[in-house]
Design a protein around this motif. Structure first.
Motif, PDB file in Angstrom:
ATOM      1  N   THR A   1       4.213   4.473 -12.151  1.00 40.44           N
ATOM      2  CA  THR A   1       2.705   5.083 -11.394  1.00 40.44           C
ATOM      3  C   THR A   1       3.448   5.861  -9.938  1.00 40.44           C
ATOM      4  O   THR A   1       2.717   6.402  -9.909  1.00 40.44           O
TER       5      THR A   1
ATOM      6  N   TYR B   1       0.036   5.581  -0.058  1.00 34.13           N
ATOM      7  CA  TYR B   1      -0.038   6.761   0.320  1.00 34.13           C
ATOM      8  C   TYR B   1       0.169   7.949   1.118  1.00 34.13           C
ATOM      9  O   TYR B   1       1.808   7.915   1.037  1.00 34.13           O
TER      10      TYR B   1
ATOM     11  N   THR C   1     -12.251  11.163  -7.187  1.00 31.69           N
ATOM     12  CA  THR C   1     -12.453   9.581  -6.918  1.00 31.69           C
ATOM     13  C   THR C   1     -13.195   8.939  -7.946  1.00 31.69           C
ATOM     14  O   THR C   1     -12.864   7.337  -8.619  1.00 31.69           O
TER      15      THR C   1
ATOM     16  N   GLN D   1       0.920  -1.265   0.064  1.00 31.48           N
ATOM     17  CA  GLN D   1      -0.243  -0.039  -0.120  1.00 31.48           C
ATOM     18  C   GLN D   1       0.736   1.150  -0.142  1.00 31.48           C
ATOM     19  O   GLN D   1       1.935   1.300   0.634  1.00 31.48           O
TER      20      GLN D   1
ATOM     21  N   PHE E   1       1.980   9.133  -9.299  1.00 30.83           N
ATOM     22  CA  PHE E   1       1.155   9.363  -7.924  1.00 30.83           C
ATOM     23  C   PHE E   1       1.836  10.860  -7.025  1.00 30.83           C
ATOM     24  O   PHE E   1       1.167  11.823  -6.814  1.00 30.83           O
TER      25      PHE E   1
ATOM     26  N   PHE F   1      -6.103   6.543  -8.864  1.00 28.61           N
ATOM     27  CA  PHE F   1      -5.579   5.998  -7.581  1.00 28.61           C
ATOM     28  C   PHE F   1      -6.788   7.027  -6.768  1.00 28.61           C
ATOM     29  O   PHE F   1      -8.037   7.131  -7.396  1.00 28.61           O
ATOM     30  N   THR F   2      -6.959   6.018  -5.402  1.00 27.53           N
ATOM     31  CA  THR F   2      -7.816   6.744  -4.360  1.00 27.53           C
ATOM     32  C   THR F   2      -8.085   8.017  -3.588  1.00 27.53           C
ATOM     33  O   THR F   2      -6.665   7.244  -2.593  1.00 27.53           O
TER      34      THR F   2
ATOM     35  N   GLY G   1     -12.050   7.188 -10.801  1.00 28.19           N
ATOM     36  CA  GLY G   1     -10.689   7.828 -11.000  1.00 28.19           C
ATOM     37  C   GLY G   1     -10.458   9.506 -11.884  1.00 28.19           C
ATOM     38  O   GLY G   1      -9.024   8.842 -11.986  1.00 28.19           O
TER      39      GLY G   1
ATOM     40  N   CYS H   1      -4.179   7.565  -1.940  1.00 28.77           N
ATOM     41  CA  CYS H   1      -4.252   5.680  -2.033  1.00 28.77           C
ATOM     42  C   CYS H   1      -3.830   5.085  -3.030  1.00 28.77           C
ATOM     43  O   CYS H   1      -4.868   5.440  -4.155  1.00 28.77           O
ATOM     44  N   THR H   2      -2.602   4.017  -2.895  1.00 31.70           N
ATOM     45  CA  THR H   2      -3.064   2.782  -4.096  1.00 31.70           C
ATOM     46  C   THR H   2      -2.084   1.972  -3.246  1.00 31.70           C
ATOM     47  O   THR H   2      -1.440   2.039  -2.677  1.00 31.70           O
TER      48      THR H   2
END
Length: 103
Positions: free
Chosen positions: A62, A3, A23, A1, A66, A32-33, A26, A46-47
């Protein structure tokens, strides 16, 4: 995880509504969330990585995306006028599209 804390949400329903809308699918998060850490009263991005299948090149790409999305939302939550959603949209366009199925 993976974040990142992004900051406290503005007071009121509208700020949380924006986060939820961003969200969805996406749309403004590059997949991502965004979530609310209720204990810290902080919005987090987070992802998760599948460590069994991810390679170094994809992991770095990624993480780069991010970081861009996190920077966009830090500014957005702080009330800085980001260039609309161009930054997040640009970051989102760099991510491979996820397969989605509506049931």
């Amino acid at each position: 995880q993976v974040y990142c804390g992004l900051g406290r949400p503005a007071e009121g329903e509208e700020a949380l509504r924006e986060i939820l809308a961003a969200t969805l699918y996406g749309r403004a998060t590059a997949g991502f969330t965004l979530a609310l850490d209720d204990e810290e009263n902080e919005v987090v991005l987070c992802t998760a990585f599948d460590l069994e299948t991810i390679d170094a090149q994809h992991a770095l790409a990624t993480l780069d995306t991010f970081t861009k999305v996190a920077e966009f939302w830090v500014e957005r939550l702080a009330g800085v006028d980001a260039e609309e959603e161009d930054s997040a949209d640009e970051a989102a366009s760099e991510m491979p599209a996820s397969n989605m199925l509506k049931i």
